[in-house]
Structure formats: C-alpha cells, structure tokens
Design a protein around this motif. Structure first.
Motif, PDB file in Angstrom:
ATOM      1  N   PHE A   1       0.840  -1.194   0.000  1.00 18.66           N
ATOM      2  CA  PHE A   1       0.000   0.000   0.000  1.00 18.66           C
ATOM      3  C   PHE A   1       0.877   1.246   0.000  1.00 18.66           C
ATOM      4  CE2 PHE A   1      -2.650  -3.255   1.889  1.00 18.66           C
ATOM      5  CZ  PHE A   1      -3.864  -3.037   1.264  1.00 18.66           C
ATOM      6  N   ALA A   2       0.306   2.349  -0.476  1.00 21.01           N
ATOM      7  CA  ALA A   2       0.997   3.640  -0.403  1.00 21.01           C
ATOM      8  C   ALA A   2       0.068   4.632   0.295  1.00 21.01           C
ATOM      9  CB  ALA A   2       1.331   4.136  -1.799  1.00 21.01           C
ATOM     10  N   ASP A   3       0.658   5.659   0.910  1.00 21.52           N
ATOM     11  CA  ASP A   3      -0.150   6.668   1.600  1.00 21.52           C
ATOM     12  C   ASP A   3      -0.762   7.630   0.595  1.00 21.52           C
ATOM     13  OD1 ASP A   3       0.582   5.605   3.932  1.00 21.52           O
ATOM     14  OD2 ASP A   3       2.141   7.052   4.411  1.00 21.52           O
ATOM     15  N   LYS A   4      -1.950   8.099   0.941  1.00 24.98           N
ATOM     16  CA  LYS A   4      -2.614   9.084   0.089  1.00 24.98           C
ATOM     17  C   LYS A   4      -3.435   9.980   0.995  1.00 24.98           C
ATOM     18  CE  LYS A   4      -6.595   8.811  -2.901  1.00 24.98           C
ATOM     19  NZ  LYS A   4      -7.355   7.942  -3.765  1.00 24.98           N
ATOM     20  N   GLN A   5      -3.584  11.234   0.628  1.00 26.15           N
ATOM     21  CA  GLN A   5      -4.326  12.156   1.483  1.00 26.15           C
ATOM     22  C   GLN A   5      -5.012  13.195   0.612  1.00 26.15           C
ATOM     23  OE1 GLN A   5      -1.868  14.669   3.932  1.00 26.15           O
ATOM     24  NE2 GLN A   5      -3.310  14.601   5.606  1.00 26.15           N
ATOM     25  N   ILE A   6      -6.220  13.591   1.010  1.00 24.02           N
ATOM     26  CA  ILE A   6      -6.946  14.632   0.271  1.00 24.02           C
ATOM     27  C   ILE A   6      -6.893  15.918   1.094  1.00 24.02           C
ATOM     28  CG2 ILE A   6      -9.166  15.338  -0.679  1.00 24.02           C
ATOM     29  CD1 ILE A   6      -9.804  12.304  -0.882  1.00 24.02           C
ATOM     30  N   VAL A   7      -6.468  17.006   0.455  1.00 24.32           N
ATOM     31  CA  VAL A   7      -6.277  18.276   1.148  1.00 24.32           C
ATOM     32  C   VAL A   7      -7.096  19.336   0.429  1.00 24.32           C
ATOM     33  CG1 VAL A   7      -4.543  20.034   1.682  1.00 24.32           C
ATOM     34  CG2 VAL A   7      -3.968  17.647   1.907  1.00 24.32           C
ATOM     35  N   ARG A   8      -7.741  20.228   1.204  1.00 20.64           N
ATOM     36  CA  ARG A   8      -8.461  21.346   0.579  1.00 20.64           C
ATOM     37  C   ARG A   8      -7.586  22.585   0.646  1.00 20.64           C
ATOM     38  NH1 ARG A   8     -12.590  20.415  -2.589  1.00 20.64           N
ATOM     39  NH2 ARG A   8     -13.639  22.354  -2.113  1.00 20.64           N
ATOM     40  N   LEU A   9      -7.444  23.246  -0.501  1.00 21.06           N
ATOM     41  CA  LEU A   9      -6.649  24.475  -0.575  1.00 21.06           C
ATOM     42  C   LEU A   9      -7.587  25.638  -0.874  1.00 21.06           C
ATOM     43  CD1 LEU A   9      -3.502  25.147  -0.702  1.00 21.06           C
ATOM     44  CD2 LEU A   9      -3.853  25.334  -3.128  1.00 21.06           C
ATOM     45  N   GLN A  10      -7.438  26.731  -0.129  1.00 20.69           N
ATOM     46  CA  GLN A  10      -8.311  27.898  -0.335  1.00 20.69           C
ATOM     47  C   GLN A  10      -7.459  29.071  -0.787  1.00 20.69           C
ATOM     48  OE1 GLN A  10     -10.943  28.742   2.966  1.00 20.69           O
ATOM     49  NE2 GLN A  10     -10.748  30.900   2.615  1.00 20.69           N
ATOM     50  N   GLU A  11      -8.069  29.952  -1.598  1.00 14.09           N
ATOM     51  CA  GLU A  11      -7.325  31.118  -2.079  1.00 14.09           C
ATOM     52  C   GLU A  11      -6.852  31.990  -0.928  1.00 14.09           C
ATOM     53  OE1 GLU A  11      -8.909  32.899  -6.137  1.00 14.09           O
ATOM     54  OE2 GLU A  11     -10.496  32.532  -4.728  1.00 14.09           O
ATOM     55  N   THR A  12      -5.695  32.614  -1.087  1.00 13.83           N
ATOM     56  CA  THR A  12      -5.244  33.567  -0.069  1.00 13.83           C
ATOM     57  C   THR A  12      -6.031  34.862  -0.237  1.00 13.83           C
ATOM     58  OG1 THR A  12      -3.495  34.105  -1.606  1.00 13.83           O
ATOM     59  CG2 THR A  12      -2.914  32.714   0.248  1.00 13.83           C
ATOM     60  N   PRO A  13      -6.238  35.601   0.863  1.00 12.17           N
ATOM     61  CA  PRO A  13      -7.092  36.796   0.793  1.00 12.17           C
ATOM     62  C   PRO A  13      -6.656  37.817  -0.250  1.00 12.17           C
ATOM     63  CG  PRO A  13      -6.599  36.248   3.072  1.00 12.17           C
ATOM     64  CD  PRO A  13      -5.826  35.297   2.229  1.00 12.17           C
ATOM     65  N   ASP A  14      -5.341  37.909  -0.531  1.00 12.13           N
ATOM     66  CA  ASP A  14      -4.907  38.955  -1.475  1.00 12.13           C
ATOM     67  C   ASP A  14      -5.222  38.596  -2.921  1.00 12.13           C
ATOM     68  OD1 ASP A  14      -2.749  37.351  -0.075  1.00 12.13           O
ATOM     69  OD2 ASP A  14      -1.888  37.571  -2.074  1.00 12.13           O
ATOM     70  N   ALA A  15      -5.553  37.319  -3.200  1.00  6.64           N
ATOM     71  CA  ALA A  15      -5.822  36.922  -4.587  1.00  6.64           C
ATOM     72  C   ALA A  15      -7.311  36.986  -4.930  1.00  6.64           C
ATOM     73  CB  ALA A  15      -5.310  35.510  -4.829  1.00  6.64           C
ATOM     74  N   ILE A  16      -8.153  37.316  -3.947  1.00  4.66           N
ATOM     75  CA  ILE A  16      -9.598  37.311  -4.196  1.00  4.66           C
ATOM     76  C   ILE A  16     -10.013  38.657  -4.778  1.00  4.66           C
ATOM     77  CG2 ILE A  16     -11.850  36.982  -3.116  1.00  4.66           C
ATOM     78  CD1 ILE A  16     -10.416  35.529  -0.864  1.00  4.66           C
ATOM     79  N   PRO A  17     -10.745  38.663  -5.907  1.00  7.69           N
ATOM     80  CA  PRO A  17     -11.232  39.935  -6.457  1.00  7.69           C
ATOM     81  C   PRO A  17     -12.245  40.586  -5.516  1.00  7.69           C
ATOM     82  CG  PRO A  17     -11.587  38.121  -7.986  1.00  7.69           C
ATOM     83  CD  PRO A  17     -11.128  37.523  -6.714  1.00  7.69           C
ATOM     84  N   GLU A  18     -12.544  41.855  -5.785  1.00  8.20           N
ATOM     85  CA  GLU A  18     -13.433  42.603  -4.896  1.00  8.20           C
ATOM     86  C   GLU A  18     -14.796  41.920  -4.812  1.00  8.20           C
ATOM     87  OE1 GLU A  18     -11.982  44.503  -7.670  1.00  8.20           O
ATOM     88  OE2 GLU A  18     -10.272  44.545  -6.305  1.00  8.20           O
ATOM     89  N   GLY A  19     -15.269  41.778  -3.586  1.00 10.34           N
ATOM     90  CA  GLY A  19     -16.635  41.317  -3.378  1.00 10.34           C
ATOM     91  C   GLY A  19     -16.885  39.850  -3.662  1.00 10.34           C
ATOM     92  N   GLU A  20     -15.832  39.053  -3.799  1.00  8.74           N
ATOM     93  CA  GLU A  20     -16.031  37.625  -4.068  1.00  8.74           C
ATOM     94  C   GLU A  20     -15.717  36.813  -2.816  1.00  8.74           C
ATOM     95  OE1 GLU A  20     -16.342  35.921  -7.218  1.00  8.74           O
ATOM     96  OE2 GLU A  20     -16.574  37.697  -8.453  1.00  8.74           O
ATOM     97  N   THR A  21     -16.216  35.586  -2.778  1.00  4.95           N
ATOM     98  CA  THR A  21     -15.842  34.691  -1.678  1.00  4.95           C
ATOM     99  C   THR A  21     -14.724  33.774  -2.171  1.00  4.95           C
ATOM    100  OG1 THR A  21     -17.602  33.237  -2.411  1.00  4.95           O
ATOM    101  CG2 THR A  21     -18.077  34.657  -0.532  1.00  4.95           C
ATOM    102  N   PRO A  22     -13.871  33.273  -1.271  1.00  3.17           N
ATOM    103  CA  PRO A  22     -12.719  32.490  -1.732  1.00  3.17           C
ATOM    104  C   PRO A  22     -13.115  31.147  -2.347  1.00  3.17           C
ATOM    105  CG  PRO A  22     -12.798  32.570   0.661  1.00  3.17           C
ATOM    106  CD  PRO A  22     -13.839  33.513   0.169  1.00  3.17           C
ATOM    107  N   HIS A  23     -12.400  30.745  -3.397  1.00  2.00           N
ATOM    108  CA  HIS A  23     -12.595  29.433  -4.022  1.00  2.00           C
ATOM    109  C   HIS A  23     -11.727  28.401  -3.315  1.00  2.00           C
ATOM    110  CE1 HIS A  23     -14.286  30.262  -8.290  1.00  2.00           C
ATOM    111  NE2 HIS A  23     -14.889  30.993  -7.388  1.00  2.00           N
ATOM    112  N   THR A  24     -12.116  27.139  -3.426  1.00  2.00           N
ATOM    113  CA  THR A  24     -11.251  26.075  -2.915  1.00  2.00           C
ATOM    114  C   THR A  24     -11.041  25.033  -4.000  1.00  2.00           C
ATOM    115  OG1 THR A  24     -13.144  24.842  -2.078  1.00  2.00           O
ATOM    116  CG2 THR A  24     -12.046  26.300  -0.530  1.00  2.00           C
ATOM    117  N   VAL A  25      -9.941  24.273  -3.847  1.00  2.00           N
ATOM    118  CA  VAL A  25      -9.666  23.207  -4.802  1.00  2.00           C
ATOM    119  C   VAL A  25      -9.113  22.026  -3.998  1.00  2.00           C
ATOM    120  CG1 VAL A  25      -7.337  24.061  -5.293  1.00  2.00           C
ATOM    121  CG2 VAL A  25      -8.466  22.668  -6.972  1.00  2.00           C
TER     122      VAL A  25
END
Length: 731
Positions: free
Chosen positions: A195-219
């Motif tokens: 077996f090999a290790d695997k992990q799922i991680v959620r990444l969210q945009e940093t506050p400085d990359a978010i355009p005006e009035g939008e909520t942060p995206h995640t991937v």
C-alpha cells in the motif's frame, strides 16, 4: 536503431527519443555558474543517494533557461515527460552506483507563472499548474493499494503479485494451477499487498488573490507518499502539480457516469510560501526541503549559503544596540511608541515553554493587550505583527463567534460524517492570534479565551465528539475604552470593560493615550506627512529589512532556549517582592495587592525573550532589569489607582481598587452613625437629598449621590433601614 521510426507519445508529435536526450543533456550539463566543475543536478543526485532519499527537486526555471522547448513539453504533457525524467534519472543513478535499486522521483517546482485558482479552465486539464493558497482541511491518511496478492482458497496456490492498472485491481477468475483450476476461488490476502499513503487536502485562495466582493474558491489536492502530512491546516503553500479530472458515478451502485467531472490537482511538489513570515518551530518542517530561511526564494538552498546566513545573523546579534535596532525595525512607519514595540518584540521572540517531570507545564507564549484612544495606530501595529508572525490569524471582535475562534462541528462533504473543523485559535497554534476590536466581542466568544490563554488548549464536547485541541498561541488584542475615549477620572477597569479574570491573563497591558502637546504633535505630523512623499531624513535610521528581521526571529525561536542564571533569578525575586511591598503603606492597616504570581511568570517569560533577542543561552541581570522595567511601564499605565497614584493589582484582578473598597466601607459607617443619631426606629421618613447635605457637612471628601445610594442599599440589605424611592425610614 538507426533506421527505426521514432517512437511518438500517443496523440502528439513528441518523439520519446528526442525528449530523452534533452532530459539527459539538461541533467548532465546544467550549471548555475559557468565556473562550476560539475552539473548542479549531478551534485544534487549524489546528495540524494548519500541520504538515501526518494525524490529529487528540479527547479523549472533552470529547465526554462537551459531548454525552452523541453519546458513547454513538460508543462503540456507532464505525465509522459515526467515518466521519461524518472527513467533517465534511474539510469544515471545506476551508473553512479551499480547496486542502486530505490526509485527516485522527480519533483518539479517554481514554474514560470502561477495560476489563480479561479482561472483553472477545462483547457488546463492534464497540464502542469502551480497554485498558491492556504490549506484549510486535511483528511486522514488513506491507504491506496499498489500491488495485489491473491491466494486460491481451494489449493493454496498464489500467482506472483500483480500491479494496479488505473486504480483497478485485476482479480484472476480461475486458479492458475492446471491441476486445481477452480473457478472464482482467488481471495485477496490483505497483509501481503503493498500500500501507499494518500491524502486529500483542501486548498483555499489567499485573501490577497480574491477579487473585490467575491468569496474564496477552494480546490482539492491529492498528496502521495512523502507529501502526506507535509503541511498542516493554516499553512500558506505553493503547490506544483498536474490538474486532473475524475469521472463521478450517478449512484454508488450504478455504473452510469455523470456528464460533469470532478477536478483535483495531483500534487508533485509543495513549498511553504511564507516569505515575509517566520517559520514556526516544528520538527516536521525538516522533512521537506522548504525555504527554511525566509529570505531565500529558492526551494533548495545549499548548506554553504545557509551557513553564511547563520553567521550573518550571529554577527548581528553581537552588536551592542541590537535591541534598539530591532525595535526600530518593527513597524518603522509608526512613530515613537518605543515601549509598546519592545513589548511586541518580546512577544514575537517568546519565552521558553517548560514541561516538568510531574506533568505540569508552563506556557512560553506571551499575551499583550493594547487599549487606547481611536487613531493611535493600534490596528496598524496589529497588522504588522500579523504579517510577521508564523501561522498568524487575524480576526475582529464583532466578526468572530465562540465556535469560530475554537472549533466547530460540521459534516464532511466527501464522506458525510461529522468532523471537527478547527477555528482561528487552533489554526494559529504556535503562532500569534491577533484580535482587533476586543471590547466589541460577544461575552461567550470572550469566555472561550480563558482556557486558551492560560492552559493553551481548547476542549470541545459536542455532538458525540469529545476532544482537547492544542492552541499554543500568543494572543495580541486591541481594544477601545468604553465610551471610545479614555476617561482619566475613572479607573482603568471602568474604562476597559473587560472581565478582570481575563485581564489578569495578559502579561502586558499597554495604554496608548492621545495627549495633546504641541511639540510631539508637530513631530508626529511631520513624520506622517513624510510618509506620503519620500523624505531622506526619515529613511536614514538604521533598521533591518523585513527578510532579515524574519530570519533573525526564526533562528532565535528554533535554536535558542535560554535558562535563568542565579543572579537574574535573584533579581527577579527581589523585584517581585519589591512590587508586592509597594502595597503596604506605612501607618495604614489596608494592604494593596501590587503583583500576583502571574506577574512573576510574566517577568520570567519577558526576560527569556530578551535573552533570545541577544542570541544568549543564559538570562542575565540586564535582561531581568529590562523585564522589570517593561512590566513596570505597562502596570504603571494600566493598574494605577487614580485616587492614590500607586500601583494596585487589585484593580486588574477584581475590578475595584483597595482604596475604593475602604472608602466605600467608611461611607457606610458614616451613614449608619448619622441615621442612628437623627432618626428614631419606626419614626418619620427622611429625604435622600437631606441626608446627602448632612453627610457633606461632616465629611471632607467629595460625595456623589450614586455613592450614597450604594451605601444605603447595603444598609437596607442588612435590615437597618427601609429604602423606597426617595424616602428613608429606620427599622
């Protein structure tokens, strides 16, 4: 081979042989400086083999400099080109050491351009991308099968282990032994699979990359092998990986697929991207070759450069005025406030956390509270510390709830089970949590801080989840006085309407007051105006730049753990006893508490931080003296009883100073005597104002109606008088 047609990657016109040769040329011949004897990656490969590691970090900028065509192919067709990279690397490894068997994987980082998360398009699928963001959630480690092992249940025959093709395990339908040949008798032997290790991680945009009035995206990110648990929630990272799409079934039991695909990034390399921040002290950080020293922008620093950097920092620490220099470097755009900056500097360096054999532990983190008039640059200082601090989280009083600060229970969207999501204080573990507008916080949110600030844990017991989470965080809070300006005629507690139990947990409480004075006003105005146009006079002060400052603090936090010397310990004890002694006024019976054991612990923490600033392993007498001075300055402002002018810790611990208590008691006595003289039991009533006039004739000090009402209420509770509306009757 000469006449054979070139092998092409399916669906493209890329020749495998050409790419293979290009990769070989790059790995053998790339040199950073023309004077280098040996190629950079040959040296790195030798190091990797020496350390017996399983991955080699390759800087994509180097590929771009050396061979642009190869770089373009690698970004467009990463799976094929990276496979060729691995093959070439293994050939080179075997040439260097004929007996080498371990697989070495190439990890690419530092692509030419990073993509914003919201700009990832379907056209990017199966291409290499680089994304920056902050990790908000990590799943637990998932074992993924790599090699399956079957055994026949009838005769016990086992075929050789088979690999996994695209996530599918091929199960043999009949036994491989001709004598047995039983149908559907093969069972998977769990313990013999790989077996090999695997992990799922959620990444969210940093506050400085978010355009005006939008909520942060995640991937979603998929981490494998060495990258599993390489980053924790709250870390800011730069990810290089392959953007992939995955088909989703309509239902778990149906084979029909949805027409919408689910996208994720298959992670190749992870780099902590906090350039301007300090690194938190953590043994895990050493696993990855991340930028350990904040001022380097390369992922792989040679040990020589690291050594040079450390020598520079040590030379800095030998300067006699390093303490003043660091104070000037902290928020240089903010004028004066020297003592407050010194307090914040001590908070950044922090004391040493201790754990005794008996299991008791003492925190090393300091908590600082700044209270003051509007417009005295409190929030600016807060923002500056937040940018510097490792894993810092910035929240505001009104916008944070109790669960948002500690931990909340949600349903996991992937699996549907209840999970614990960590809040701001847990995310800033081993960092600094900055709370602005502390006075406007709701009471239940504020009560969550009691446990965090002394025990440094968060205990949660809700919806079947019982847990204690670490929150080893320093709290830096800002508050406005009630009534938004500081009233010098009232005590500090009346001005800051915070519960005394919370106030006593702060090591340093600073008052930032705005006193009008023509000289200072003129200098402050000149400084402010100079910030808006370049003025050479302002710039010329000697101060360290941000990367040097962060590297300086990082090194101190990681490597320097000072111990108290005997002289310093004696000084601290005598200073503490002297602070306690200030409460005994000669010739008076009342005792004022001027310091509590918490102040002694604060003194020890501050003196350790001051020793760290000098890169010294021993706390000396000068540190103890400066710690006493800093605490005195903070107390002088925050715990002075304004009626007597002396320091009174009772003010902070109970909210009422000792002099106020004795004054109230004497007033009650005077009222009782007056009533017993002037009024008969059960006789006529007396008016309130009349009583006030009588008392004012007798007493020398000023009396207010409110004080008299308080005294009458306490007498009524004793059953001496009955007190209704304006009339007083003796019982």
């Amino acid at each position: 081979m000469e006449g054979a047609p070139p092998t092409l990657v399916w669906g493209t016109n890329i020749s495998v042989q050409d790419v293979n040769q290009a990769v070989q040329r790059f790995l053998r011949n790339y040199r950073e400086k023309p004077t280098d004897q040996e190629g950079k990656y040959i040296q790195l490969l030798e190091q990797v083999m020496e350390m017996e590691e399983d991955s080699l970090n390759v800087n994509a900028r180097n590929i771009l400099e050396y061979d642009e065509d190869l770089y373009v192919k690698m970004v467009r067709y990463p799976l094929e080109v990276l496979a060729i990279f691995d093959i070439v690397l293994m050939d080179m490894a075997v040439r260097l050491r004929p007996l080498w068997e371990k697989h070495i994987q190439v990890r690419i980082f530092n692509l030419k351009d990073t993509v914003n998360m919201r700009d990832l398009n379907p056209s990017d699928i199966e291409k290499m991308v680089s994304v920056k963001g902050m990790i908000i959630r990590c799943s637990s480690i998932i074992p993924e099968i790599k090699e399956s092992f079957f055994r026949c249940l009838v005769c016990g025959y086992s075929p050789p282990p088979s690999g996994v093709d695209r996530g599918q395990v091929e199960e043999p339908t009949r036994c491989g032994r001709p004598e047995c040949a039983a149908l559907n008798s093969m069972a998977l032997i769990h313990n013999r699979c790989r077996f090999a290790d695997k992990q799922i991680v959620r990444l969210q945009e940093t506050p400085d990359a978010i355009p005006e009035g939008e909520t942060p995206h995640t991937v979603s990110l998929l981490m494998h092998d060495r990258l599993v648990d390489a980053a924790k929630p709250g870390d800011r990272v730069e990810i290089t990986g392959v953007f992939r799409a995955m088909s989703v079934r309509v239902g778990p039991t149906q084979r029909t697929l949805k027409s919408l695909f689910k996208t994720y990034i298959d992670c190749l390399h992870l780099k902590k991207s906090d350039k301007g921040r300090l690194q938190a002290e953590d043994p895990l950080e050493r696993d990855i070759q991340s930028d350990n020293y904040a001022s380097f922008h390369e992922g792989d620093i040679s040990p020589l450069e690291q050594e040079e950097q450390i020598q520079k920092l040590k030379a800095l620490s030998k300067l006699p005025d390093i303490y003043e220099r660091l104070t000037r470097s902290l928020a240089p755009s903010i004028w004066e406030l020297e003592d407050i900056k010194k307090g914040l500097l001590c908070q950044l360096f922090g004391g040493t956390a201790k754990k005794l054999k008996s299991g008791a532990s003492f925190r090393g983190d300091m908590n600082v509270l700044m209270v003051g008039d509007p417009g005295t640059s409190k929030s600016q200082l807060l923002q500056y510390v937040h940018k510097l601090a490792p894993r810092g989280i910035y929240t505001s009083g009104r916008g944070s709830s109790a669960v948002g600060l500690t931990a909340y229970v949600t349903k996991d969207p992937e699996t549907g089970e209840t999970v614990l999501e960590s809040g701001a204080l847990v995310l800033s573990d081993r960092g600094i949590c900055c709370i602005d507008e502390f006075d406007k916080m709701s009471d239940n949110a504020r009560s969550m801080l009691h446990e965090v600030m002394e025990q440094q844990t968060v205990s949660v017991a809700k919806s079947g989840i019982i847990a204690t989470l670490n929150a080893r965080t320093s709290v830096l809070a800002c508050a406005n006085p009630s009534g938004s300006r500081y009233n010098p005629r009232m005590s500090v507690i009346d001005n800051i309407q915070l519960p005394p139990t919370l106030l006593s947990r702060f090591d340093l409480i600073y008052l930032v007051l705005d006193k009008p004075d023509e000289q200072t006003d003129r200098r402050l105005a000149r400084h402010l105006v100079a910030l808006h146009y370049e003025n050479p006079e302002v710039q010329s002060q000697q101060s360290l730049d941000l990367p040097t400052l962060t590297a300086y603090v990082t090194y101190a936090r990681q490597h320097i753990h000072p111990k108290l010397s005997d002289e310093a310990a004696e000084d601290l004890i005598s200073g503490y006893v002297a602070m306690r002694r200030k409460g005994n006024f000669p010739g008076s019976s009342k005792k004022v508490i001027t310091a509590t054991p918490r102040q002694l612990e604060s003194l020890i923490r501050i003196s350790e931080a001051l020793a760290r600033i000098r890169y010294s392993d021993v706390v000396e007498r000068c540190d103890a003296a400066e710690a006493l001075r800093l605490l005195e300055v903070a107390l002088q402002q925050s715990a002075t009883d304004h009626s007597t002018g002396t320091i009174d810790m009772d003010l902070i611990t109970t909210g009422v100073s000792a002099s106020e208590r004795t004054r109230r008691a004497s007033l009650v006595m005077a009222v009782r005597n007056l009533i017993s003289e002037k009024m008969q039991a059960g006789g006529s009533t007396m008016r309130l104002m009349q009583l006030l006039e009588e008392l004012r004739k007798e007493s020398s000090s000023e009396l207010s109606l409110q004080d008299l009402r308080t005294a009458l209420t306490s007498l009524a509770s004793e059953g001496v008088i009955s007190f209704q509306g304006d009339g007083i009757r003796r019982l």
